[in-house]
Structure formats: structure tokens, C-alpha cells
Design an enzyme around this catalytic site. Structure first.
Site, PDB file in Angstrom:
ATOM      1  N   ASN A 114       0.828  -1.210   0.000  1.00 26.28           N
ATOM      2  CA  ASN A 114       0.000   0.000   0.000  1.00 26.28           C
ATOM      3  C   ASN A 114       0.870   1.272   0.000  1.00 26.28           C
ATOM      4  OD1 ASN A 114      -2.352   1.669   0.063  1.00 26.28           O
ATOM      5  ND2 ASN A 114      -3.448  -0.011   1.018  1.00 26.28           N
ATOM      6  N   ARG A 115       0.240   2.413   0.247  1.00 26.17           N
ATOM      7  CA  ARG A 115       0.925   3.696  -0.038  1.00 26.17           C
ATOM      8  C   ARG A 115       1.595   4.320   1.172  1.00 26.17           C
ATOM      9  NH1 ARG A 115      -3.286   2.936  -3.325  1.00 26.17           N
ATOM     10  NH2 ARG A 115      -2.988   3.459  -5.511  1.00 26.17           N
ATOM     11  N   HIS A 140       3.486  -0.161  -2.677  1.00 29.89           N
ATOM     12  CA  HIS A 140       3.820  -1.584  -2.736  1.00 29.89           C
ATOM     13  C   HIS A 140       5.325  -1.880  -2.792  1.00 29.89           C
ATOM     14  CE1 HIS A 140      -0.344  -2.349  -2.854  1.00 29.89           C
ATOM     15  NE2 HIS A 140      -0.550  -2.441  -4.152  1.00 29.89           N
ATOM     16  N   HIS A 213      -1.403 -10.123  -2.851  1.00 30.39           N
ATOM     17  CA  HIS A 213      -2.170  -9.284  -3.773  1.00 30.39           C
ATOM     18  C   HIS A 213      -2.907 -10.113  -4.827  1.00 30.39           C
ATOM     19  CE1 HIS A 213      -3.202  -5.660  -5.939  1.00 30.39           C
ATOM     20  NE2 HIS A 213      -2.522  -4.917  -5.092  1.00 30.39           N
ATOM     21  N   SER A 214      -3.535 -11.213  -4.387  1.00 33.61           N
ATOM     22  CA  SER A 214      -4.320 -12.010  -5.349  1.00 33.61           C
ATOM     23  C   SER A 214      -5.555 -11.243  -5.786  1.00 33.61           C
ATOM     24  CB  SER A 214      -4.738 -13.337  -4.715  1.00 33.61           C
ATOM     25  OG  SER A 214      -3.628 -14.196  -4.645  1.00 33.61           O
ATOM     26  N   TYR A 215      -5.877 -11.384  -7.074  1.00 35.05           N
ATOM     27  CA  TYR A 215      -7.109 -10.817  -7.634  1.00 35.05           C
ATOM     28  C   TYR A 215      -8.083 -11.973  -7.814  1.00 35.05           C
ATOM     29  CZ  TYR A 215      -4.692  -6.500  -9.214  1.00 35.05           C
ATOM     30  OH  TYR A 215      -4.008  -5.315  -9.299  1.00 35.05           O
ATOM     31  N   ASP A 279     -11.346   1.289  -3.302  1.00 28.63           N
ATOM     32  CA  ASP A 279      -9.893   1.100  -3.181  1.00 28.63           C
ATOM     33  C   ASP A 279      -9.541   1.667  -1.809  1.00 28.63           C
ATOM     34  OD1 ASP A 279      -7.253   0.624  -3.625  1.00 28.63           O
ATOM     35  OD2 ASP A 279      -7.060   1.897  -5.405  1.00 28.63           O
ATOM     36  N   GLN A 316      -7.539  -4.022   2.640  1.00 32.84           N
ATOM     37  CA  GLN A 316      -7.736  -3.122   1.499  1.00 32.84           C
ATOM     38  C   GLN A 316      -8.661  -3.842   0.529  1.00 32.84           C
ATOM     39  OE1 GLN A 316      -6.302  -0.044   1.212  1.00 32.84           O
ATOM     40  NE2 GLN A 316      -6.712   0.509  -0.898  1.00 32.84           N
ATOM     41  N   GLU A 344      -6.864  -7.417   0.450  1.00 28.64           N
ATOM     42  CA  GLU A 344      -5.475  -7.433   0.918  1.00 28.64           C
ATOM     43  C   GLU A 344      -5.451  -7.184   2.426  1.00 28.64           C
ATOM     44  OE1 GLU A 344      -3.330  -4.531  -1.751  1.00 28.64           O
ATOM     45  OE2 GLU A 344      -5.287  -4.618  -2.694  1.00 28.64           O
TER      46      GLU A 344
END
Ligand code: BGC
Length: 379
Positions: A114-115, A140, A213-215, A279, A316, A344
Site C-alpha cells: 500500500n501507499r 507496494h 495481492h491475489s485478484y 480502493d 484493502q 489485501e
């Protein structure tokens, strides 16, 4: 043998079978090993290091593939309600797909997932500066985060569907202080749980936020939007963000807002009222760092449910807003906006600059430990 019954019959009768699997629409016929355990195959080379693809198989014949490149989950093939196998995560068949830098498909992200605002933070009055790789912010782990590293792997015992990956991030790598030793252990249980255990130690104070970070698209087909899937998140609060997706520092109630997923609802129901789509970091209701269920995702097309358990304080929820059709599945289907979503599990974004958020500081002598479990079922 009829496709619909291949999965169960393969296990019951033969122990191995040729099945049709669909990695988000890449339809291939491959030999499905049904012997529980782990196998390893060569998968290329990058940075002068060998890359492997590991296949974890449980007693039900469900398979998860993981590469030591980025500690990346590349597929998770399970049967749907009609016994038709398909992968519920976005992924590629070959290393080249990952070297083309997809947006973190299936990878472990770090050192800080993340940021971090403006790529800057302080520890004990020492200022650290990271690359800004997401507008004015760091995202990330930087230009070459953990998702782009080749991890060491060991399988210990090939009759257990468990893979241990380790990586040492050098002092100063991507601007972060301290030599950080990280391990991630993936285990596929016979209850169709993918368990992810993270451990880390450092030799200097540093910050750390590790996640996978799986989608996910539970239908197994990226042409179905995830906006029709149903989600529950056990969070009464979330962290609002500014236009660059950095938290404002507030912790606000979800009640009466589109962020209220405390009761399961269709993801698309109120997404139109959220600028850019979801998000956001949700502040989980759990009060301690024990492993607890925090989310459940359901899909009526496949009959699949994915439950998420974690020891972490946040999640997230990202609805694949920046997916725009420029990347395709191995089966040449375009991965469009909202073709998949991420849950996440993590600490909150920009925690190093937010004194009111749970700390992400890791000190020498401390052991970082966290666990997340994704549990899949079908009805
Ligand atoms: C972030 C998104 C980002 C995506 C891919 C997510 O974790 O929250 O903003 O686009 O990762 O980088």
C-alpha cells in the site's frame, strides 16, 4: 468422461486425470495430479536466478500454483457447483507474463504494501525517502518490491502441500532501513484453505506491511464482472482517503455510506457513489491480533464462497478499478475494469506517517508474525 464429472471421478477412480482447467479463461487440458503434496517444475530464469513453479495439491484434488518469483500465487483451480474446475485468481502460465509487470497479480507485496505519502517517513527523527512510483506517493515497496524478487524456496516434505519462501531485503533496498529477513509459508489444507504465514526480523528499526495481492473472480471467468458478487466485511469503520488515495487520518463509520458491507451486499450496488470504485482500507472490528473471520465473498454463478481470516487489523478492498483491458488472460480474454477484486489483509496505508494508526514499526529483536487464511467452499 464428461467434463462436469471429471474432477470427482478423477479423484475417486484413477488418482490422476486429464481435466479441462480454466485459468480465468485460459482453457487448457492438462494432467491433474491428485496425489496430495507438492511438486516443483522449472519455470525460467531472471536476475541470474532460477525460477520455479510449485504445485500444491490437497486430498480433494484442489490445486494452487505458486512461483518463487514474487512469492506469487499464479492459479487456484477448484471445482464449481457443477464440478467444472476453473481458477479463481488472475494469473499467467509463464514467467514472461509476470516479467511484463502486471499490477501485482497474486504476489506478496512489501516491504511496505500500500501507499506511503510522498514516499517519505521518519523513524526516530531520521528521514527516509523512497521512490515515488504512484503519482506523488510510494506504492507496494517501490520500483523493485518483493513482488519482483526471486525468493528462495524449500518444500521440506513433498507429501505436505506446503511451501516455504524466504527473502532477505538488504539495508537501504528501495530506501528502507535495515536488513530484513522475511519468510512466507503457503499451505493448502484439505479443507480448501490457503494459509499464508508471514514472519520477519530486522537488524535496524524499519517499517513493514506485508500482504498477498491475489485478484479474485470466483466465477473463474474474467468476462463476468465481480460487481455481481456479494461481499461482507466485518468492519464498522474505514479510513477515508484524499484524491491520491492517502488516508486523511480520520477513522469514519461506514454506517449510512456505500462502505457499509457489515451485512453482505452486491459489490455493484453502491459502487457508483464511490469515486473511482472501492480502493479503501477497512478497519476491522476484531479487537486483537488473533486469527478471525473478517470477510466473505460469494458468487451465485459458480456457487463458490471465499471466506477470509486474518490476524491483521485492516483489509484493502480493491475492485480492480485500474484494470483496463490492456492485459489479457493466457486464453486471450481482456482483463477489464472490475474483472477481479483484491482483499489485501494488512496494516493501514501510510501508517508510518499516521501516529493514530496501529504501528508498522519493526525493531531489532522483535519477530513480526501474521497469518491470513482464504477458505474456499462450494454449494
Ligand atoms: C491498490 C490500488 C492499486 C493496485 C495495483 C492496490 O493494492 O490499492 O490502488 O492500483 O493495488 O497496484
Amino acid at each position: 468422461m464428461k467434463k462436469a464429472t471429471a474432477f470427482s471421478l478423477a479423484i475417486a477412480l484413477t488418482g490422476a486425470a486429464f481435466i479441462t482447467s480454466c485459468n480465468n479463461n485460459q482453457t487448457t487440458t492438462e494432467k491433474m495430479e491428485t496425489k496430495a503434496g507438492i511438486t516443483k517444475a522449472a519455470w525460467g530464469n531472471t536476475d541470474g536466478k532460477d525460477v520455479f513453479l510449485y504445485t500444491l495439491t490437497n486430498a480433494k484434488g484442489v490445486q494452487v500454483k505458486i512461483s518463487n518469483y514474487g512469492a506469487t500465487v499464479t492459479s487456484w483451480v477448484s471445482p464449481d457447483k457443477n464440478n467444472k474446475p476453473s481458477s479463481i485468481v488472475l494469473g499467467f502460465d509463464s514467467l514472461s507474463g509476470y516479467l511484463a509487470k502486471p499490477p501485482y497479480f497474486g504476489a506478496v507485496v512489501g516491504r511496505y504494501g500500500n501507499r506511503i505519502a510522498k514516499g517519505k517517513f521518519k523513524i526516530d527523527n531520521t528521514q527516509y525517502t523512497l521512490a515515488t512510483n504512484n503519482g506523488s506517493n510510494a506504492l507496494h515497496g517501490g520500483l523493485k518490491g518483493f513482488d519482483k524478487q526471486v525468493w528462495d524456496a524449500s518444500t521440506e516434505n513433498d507429501s505436505t502441500a506446503s511451501l516455504l519462501l524466504s527473502y532477505t531485503s538488504k539495508d537501504g533496498e528501495e530506501g528502507y532501513p535495515g536488513n530484513l529477513k522475511v519468510t512466507v509459508r503457503y499451505t493448502l489444507t484439505n479443507d480448501n484453505e490457503l494459509k499464508i504465514e508471514y514472519n520477519a526480523t530486522t537488524d535496524k528499526p524499519t517499517v513493514l506491511n506485508l500482504t498477498n495481492h491475489s485478484y479474485f473472480n470466483l466465477t473463474g471467468d474474467v468476462s463476468n464482472s465481480i460487481l455481481d458478487e456479494t461481499l461482507m466485511i466485518d468492519a464498522d469503520n474505514y479510513t477515508p482517503v484524499d484524491t491520491t488515495l492517502i488516508p486523511t487520518g480520520e477513522i469514519k463509520p461506514v454506517k449510512g455510506t456505500p462502505f457499509d458491507f457489515t451485512k453482505a451486499k452486491k459489490i455493484g450496488l453502491e459502487i457508483g457513489a464511490v469515486s473511482g470504485g472501492y480502493d479503501h482500507n477497512f478497519v476491522l472490528n476484531k479487537k486483537d491480533s488473533s486469527l478471525q473471520k473478517i470477510a466473505a465473498l460469494k458468487d451465485s454463478i459458480s456457487g463458490r464462497t471465499l471466506e477470509v481470516f486474518t490476524t491483521q487489523p485492516g483489509v484493502q478492498f480493491y475492485t480492480g478499478n485500474f484494470l483496463d483491458g490492456t492485459i489479457s488472460t493466457p486464453g486471450a480474454k481482456k482483463i477489464n475494469q472490475h474483472a477481479a477484486l483484491c482483499l489485501e489483509t494488512q496494516h493501514f496505508p501510510d501508517s508510518p506517517n499516521q501516529p493514530k494508526f496501529p504501528t508498522t514499526l519493526l525493531l531489532p529483536g522483535e519477530q513480526f508474525h501474521s497469518v491470513t487464511v482464504y477458505k474456499l467452499s462450494v454449494n
